[in-house]
Motif scaffolding. Structure first.
Motif, PDB file in Angstrom:
ATOM      1  N   GLY A 171       1.205  -0.580   0.506  1.00  0.00           N
ATOM      2  CA  GLY A 171      -0.287  -0.196   0.260  1.00  0.00           C
ATOM      3  C   GLY A 171       1.148   1.316  -0.147  1.00  0.00           C
ATOM      4  N   ILE A 172       0.438   2.004  -0.760  1.00  0.00           N
ATOM      5  CA  ILE A 172       0.763   3.637  -0.670  1.00  0.00           C
ATOM      6  C   ILE A 172       0.292   4.730  -0.461  1.00  0.00           C
ATOM      7  CG2 ILE A 172       2.440   5.541  -1.859  1.00  0.00           C
ATOM      8  CD1 ILE A 172       3.755   2.461  -3.437  1.00  0.00           C
ATOM      9  N   LEU A 173       0.673   5.305   0.967  1.00  0.00           N
ATOM     10  CA  LEU A 173      -0.234   6.894   0.701  1.00  0.00           C
ATOM     11  C   LEU A 173       0.465   7.431   0.866  1.00  0.00           C
ATOM     12  CD1 LEU A 173      -2.701   8.119   1.988  1.00  0.00           C
ATOM     13  CD2 LEU A 173      -2.500   7.072   4.319  1.00  0.00           C
ATOM     14  N   GLN A 174       0.260   8.980   0.344  1.00  0.00           N
ATOM     15  CA  GLN A 174       1.349  10.214  -0.091  1.00  0.00           C
ATOM     16  C   GLN A 174      -0.773  10.922   0.405  1.00  0.00           C
ATOM     17  OE1 GLN A 174       2.889  10.665  -4.049  1.00  0.00           O
ATOM     18  NE2 GLN A 174       3.128  12.610  -3.658  1.00  0.00           N
ATOM     19  N   TYR A 175       0.891  11.960   0.938  1.00  0.00           N
ATOM     20  CA  TYR A 175      -0.308  13.303   1.413  1.00  0.00           C
ATOM     21  C   TYR A 175      -0.578  14.052   0.905  1.00  0.00           C
ATOM     22  CZ  TYR A 175      -0.830  16.881   4.696  1.00  0.00           C
ATOM     23  OH  TYR A 175      -1.516  18.213   5.008  1.00  0.00           O
ATOM     24  N   MET A 176       0.426  14.741  -0.469  1.00  0.00           N
ATOM     25  CA  MET A 176      -0.504  15.383  -1.380  1.00  0.00           C
ATOM     26  C   MET A 176       0.493  15.064  -2.221  1.00  0.00           C
ATOM     27  SD  MET A 176       1.150  18.799   0.640  1.00  0.00           S
ATOM     28  CE  MET A 176       0.186  19.805   0.070  1.00  0.00           C
ATOM     29  N   GLU A 177       0.217  15.967  -3.479  1.00  0.00           N
ATOM     30  CA  GLU A 177       0.776  16.297  -4.168  1.00  0.00           C
ATOM     31  C   GLU A 177       1.758  16.901  -4.733  1.00  0.00           C
ATOM     32  OE1 GLU A 177      -1.588  14.576  -7.193  1.00  0.00           O
ATOM     33  OE2 GLU A 177       0.033  14.016  -8.346  1.00  0.00           O
ATOM     34  N   HIS A 178       2.806  16.903  -4.899  1.00  0.00           N
ATOM     35  CA  HIS A 178       4.539  17.291  -5.097  1.00  0.00           C
ATOM     36  C   HIS A 178       5.280  16.979  -5.254  1.00  0.00           C
ATOM     37  CE1 HIS A 178       7.762  19.674  -2.679  1.00  0.00           C
ATOM     38  NE2 HIS A 178       6.405  19.960  -2.395  1.00  0.00           N
ATOM     39  N   LYS A 179       6.103  17.402  -6.516  1.00  0.00           N
ATOM     40  CA  LYS A 179       6.723  16.694  -7.488  1.00  0.00           C
ATOM     41  C   LYS A 179       8.211  15.890  -6.484  1.00  0.00           C
ATOM     42  CE  LYS A 179       8.769  20.034 -10.425  1.00  0.00           C
ATOM     43  NZ  LYS A 179       9.010  21.388 -11.125  1.00  0.00           N
ATOM     44  N   SER A 180       8.776  17.113  -5.307  1.00  0.00           N
ATOM     45  CA  SER A 180       9.822  15.773  -4.490  1.00  0.00           C
ATOM     46  C   SER A 180       9.050  14.679  -4.158  1.00  0.00           C
ATOM     47  CB  SER A 180       9.927  17.064  -3.740  1.00  0.00           C
ATOM     48  OG  SER A 180      10.096  17.941  -3.778  1.00  0.00           O
ATOM     49  N   LEU A 181       8.255  15.020  -2.978  1.00  0.00           N
ATOM     50  CA  LEU A 181       7.491  13.040  -3.123  1.00  0.00           C
ATOM     51  C   LEU A 181       6.671  12.713  -4.131  1.00  0.00           C
ATOM     52  CD1 LEU A 181       4.417  15.099  -0.783  1.00  0.00           C
ATOM     53  CD2 LEU A 181       6.820  14.262  -0.280  1.00  0.00           C
ATOM     54  N   ASP A 182       6.165  12.825  -5.447  1.00  0.00           N
ATOM     55  CA  ASP A 182       6.428  12.239  -6.415  1.00  0.00           C
ATOM     56  C   ASP A 182       7.286  11.051  -6.921  1.00  0.00           C
ATOM     57  OD1 ASP A 182       3.612  12.733  -6.712  1.00  0.00           O
ATOM     58  OD2 ASP A 182       4.052  14.553  -8.309  1.00  0.00           O
ATOM     59  N   LYS A 183       8.768  12.411  -7.089  1.00  0.00           N
ATOM     60  CA  LYS A 183       9.646  11.626  -7.119  1.00  0.00           C
ATOM     61  C   LYS A 183      10.654  10.654  -5.692  1.00  0.00           C
ATOM     62  CE  LYS A 183      12.112  14.315 -10.138  1.00  0.00           C
ATOM     63  NZ  LYS A 183      13.420  15.050 -10.535  1.00  0.00           N
ATOM     64  N   ALA A 184      10.235  10.632  -5.083  1.00  0.00           N
ATOM     65  CA  ALA A 184      10.259   9.501  -3.578  1.00  0.00           C
ATOM     66  C   ALA A 184       9.029   8.347  -3.813  1.00  0.00           C
ATOM     67  CB  ALA A 184       9.955  10.286  -2.231  1.00  0.00           C
TER      68      ALA A 184
END
Lengths: 290, 319
Positions: free
Chosen positions: B36-49
């Motif tokens: 499962g992947i839960l990302q807090y918000m759409e954001h370039k750095s977070l997307d890359k991670a």
């Protein structure tokens, strides 16, 4: 099945905020945006108190008191300074943003491993979801019982009258300003209580958790009104719980159907538009039948 | 009328049940591990991670649709949805849950104490209560921190403006990570005997004005990894260009857009580091409680040559 349990458990907690919104929106007949800040205010006060070691029950009550004060401010701005209700709410909301940051000392306060009300039930071997459900049921029943008793008192009846017909109430010797202020206070107290409980269920208080809460509250109220028109006050309060469960259910359903994250906000907006416009659609349908 | 509404309500619930059941029955294949992947918000750095994480799993032989099934969710910064999504990933019995950014990590950690959780893009896991200590997390959760080398970055700035009397720090006071970083940067700069002027914004609307005011009073500016400032870096860069003001940022992405230089961390590489932790757990080689929180290892000096020229600085002297 999972999403039903999830919607029910969260719906009860949200319903307390929705009942708060209902009090200003329908009983007092004003749209009060203070909600967007009194919700995180309740969360901020209770979370920072819990972190510093206060018992979770007292911390939650302190959160509620914070909401009462926020309501007092909006009420005074609106009645004594004659600022339009919408603006008064926006002013309090804007000011509270800084206050909330001050209270938390940072943007996000984690409650992981801290003694919260939920934790008490977790320790009895219940999952966080069941704990949320139990706390939500107990809290919303207490709230409804309180409001049931309160709105039978002279003050409660006067508040009702003020919302129904301001001029007539004034002519009958009711201090409508005071009634409005009390209404604002109870409304925001409940919203802050919901925020305090939500923070403990979520495991954190966050500065941005208030965004969109007024919409969630309104949606719950409207859904309940679409389902059942013209019911008594207490029945209405119970139906708002149902409305808030249904709203969470619809949002969960959208999530479970695997909507792309980029489209999520759009779907929320569409769901809300349908909810908000349904009284109109229903009216038209009814007219056609006749 | 009431009856009609009730029946349509029951119908709605029935649809929900069907959807719920449909999901469950399709997911009982035990040879396939669920991520499962839960990302807090759409954001370039977070997307890359996230992309780095998935790429690392693939390199290690875990490919989506073959031997693993990835369920990737993004709460778009909405707290109510964050909770629903956390519940969903926990109920679906994920083998490992990746959480991206602090609120996502706390949210999932509140829902489960059994399922292994891996976090990334969390600045300070200890103060967030996620782990007992970075060396020995102690619970069902570990991951990678995105704490940038603030000492190194502020030293870089001071080496660019060695005669600086005052350095400015600008950030959004409602972003927790920024507040922590700004405090560390202030300490580091003041230790070198240079005055610090802090300026805070609360939204992107404030940036132009606050930055202009700050630019007139300082000899250089440090900006932490702050979402609000990152989104307005073009504006900030333009002001810096006009005032001939060097800016060092927390993130390498910001340098490309409008700052001068930094020692930046690569979020894709951070995602890959995070993936390595997940692989150890998927293989059953380690438990989160014993896996130390990983700090970023790959740091690159990034210089915006165009900006350097505009400021009259020889890019090769920056190091």
């Amino acid at each position: 099945m999972d999403i039903i349990i999830s919607s029910v458990s969260q719906g009860f907690l949200w319903s307390i905020m929705a009942i708060g919104v209902y009090l200003t929106y329908r009983i007092l007949d004003v749209a009060d945006l203070t909600a967007e800040a009194s919700f995180p205010l309740g969360a901020a006060i209770s979370a920072s108190q819990i972190v510093s070691g206060t018992s979770p029950l007292i911390a939650t009550i302190m959160g509620l008191v914070g909401g009462l004060l926020a309501g007092l401010v909006s009420g005074l701005l609106h009645t004594k300074l004659k600022i339009p209700a919408l603006l008064a709410g926006i002013l309090t909301m804007t000011g509270l943003y800084s206050v909330n940051l001050r209270i938390m000392g940072q943007a996000n306060v984690s409650l992981l491993g801290k003694k919260t009300i939920m934790r008490f039930f977790n320790d009895l071997g219940m999952t966080n979801q069941i704990a949320t459900l139990i706390v939500g049921v107990i809290a919303s029943l207490i709230v409804i019982l309180f409001l049931f008793l309160f709105f039978r008192t002279a003050i409660g009846l006067a508040i009702h009258a003020t919302g129904d017909n301001n001029a007539m109430s004034e002519a009958n010797g009711i201090n409508t300003d005071n009634m409005k202020i009390i209404g604002y206070m109870i409304s925001n107290g409940l919203i802050a209580l919901s925020g305090a409980l939500m923070a403990q269920s979520n495991g954190y208080a966050d500065i941005s958790m208030g965004i969109g809460t007024i919409v969630i509250g309104l949606a719950s109220v409207i859904i309940s009104e679409v389902l059942f028109k013209d019911v008594s006050f207490v029945k209405r309060l119970f139906l708002i719980i149902l409305g808030s469960i249904i709203y969470r259910f619809i949002i969960s359903l959208v999530l479970y159907l695997g909507v792309a994250p980029t489209d999520l906000k759009l779907f929320s907006a569409i769901v809300l538009t349908i909810c908000l416009s349904s009284p109109l659609i229903k009216n038209k349908l009814n007219r056609k039948k006749k | 009328m009431k009856k009609k509404m009730l029946s349509s309500l029951v119908g709605l619930a029935a649809v929900g049940l069907l959807v719920g059941c449909g999901n469950n029955s399709a997911e009982t294949d035990s040879s396939v591990q669920r991520i499962g992947i839960l990302q807090y918000m759409e954001h370039k750095s977070l997307d890359k991670a996230r992309e780095g994480f998935i790429a690392e799993l693939k390199d290690e032989g875990y490919e989506d649709g073959k031997n693993i099934k990835i369920d990737s969710l993004n709460s778009q910064g909405d707290q109510a949805n964050l909770k629903s999504m956390s519940e969903k990933l926990v109920k679906e019995k994920s083998n490992v849950i990746l959480t991206i950014a602090t609120p996502a990590a706390i949210s999932v950690a509140t829902e489960t104490t059994d399922i292994p959780i891996i976090f990334t893009a969390v600045t300070d896991a200890v103060s967030a209560g996620l782990v007992d200590s970075n060396e020995k997390p102690g619970k069902n959760i570990t991951g990678t921190s995105d704490m940038v080398p603030i000492d190194k970055q502020t030293n870089l700035l001071l080496s660019i403006v060695p005669d600086a009397k005052a350095i400015g720090i600008i950030y959004n006071s409602s972003e927790e990570n920024s507040v922590i970083q700004a405090k560390l940067a202030k300490e580091a700069i003041e230790k070198k005997g240079v005055k610090v002027k802090e300026s805070t914004v609360t939204s992107t609307n404030d940036v132009q004005q606050v930055m202009t005011a700050l630019a007139g009073e300082v000899d250089g500016v440090y900006i932490p990894t702050d979402n609000t400032l990152a989104n307005t870096m073009e504006t900030v860069g333009e002001i810096a260009r006009n005032k001939k003001l060097p800016i060092v940022t927390g993130s390498a992405e910001d340098v490309k857009v409008g700052a001068l230089a930094t020692y930046g961390l690569d979020y894709e590489k951070l995602g890959r580091q995070t993936g390595k932790l997940a692989v150890k757990i998927l293989k059953g080689e380690a438990k989160p409680a014993d896996l130390a929180v990983d700090m970023p290892t790959d740091l690159d000096l990034v210089v915006n040559e165009d900006m350097a020229k505009a400021l009259g600085i020889d890019p090769s002297t920056i190091k």
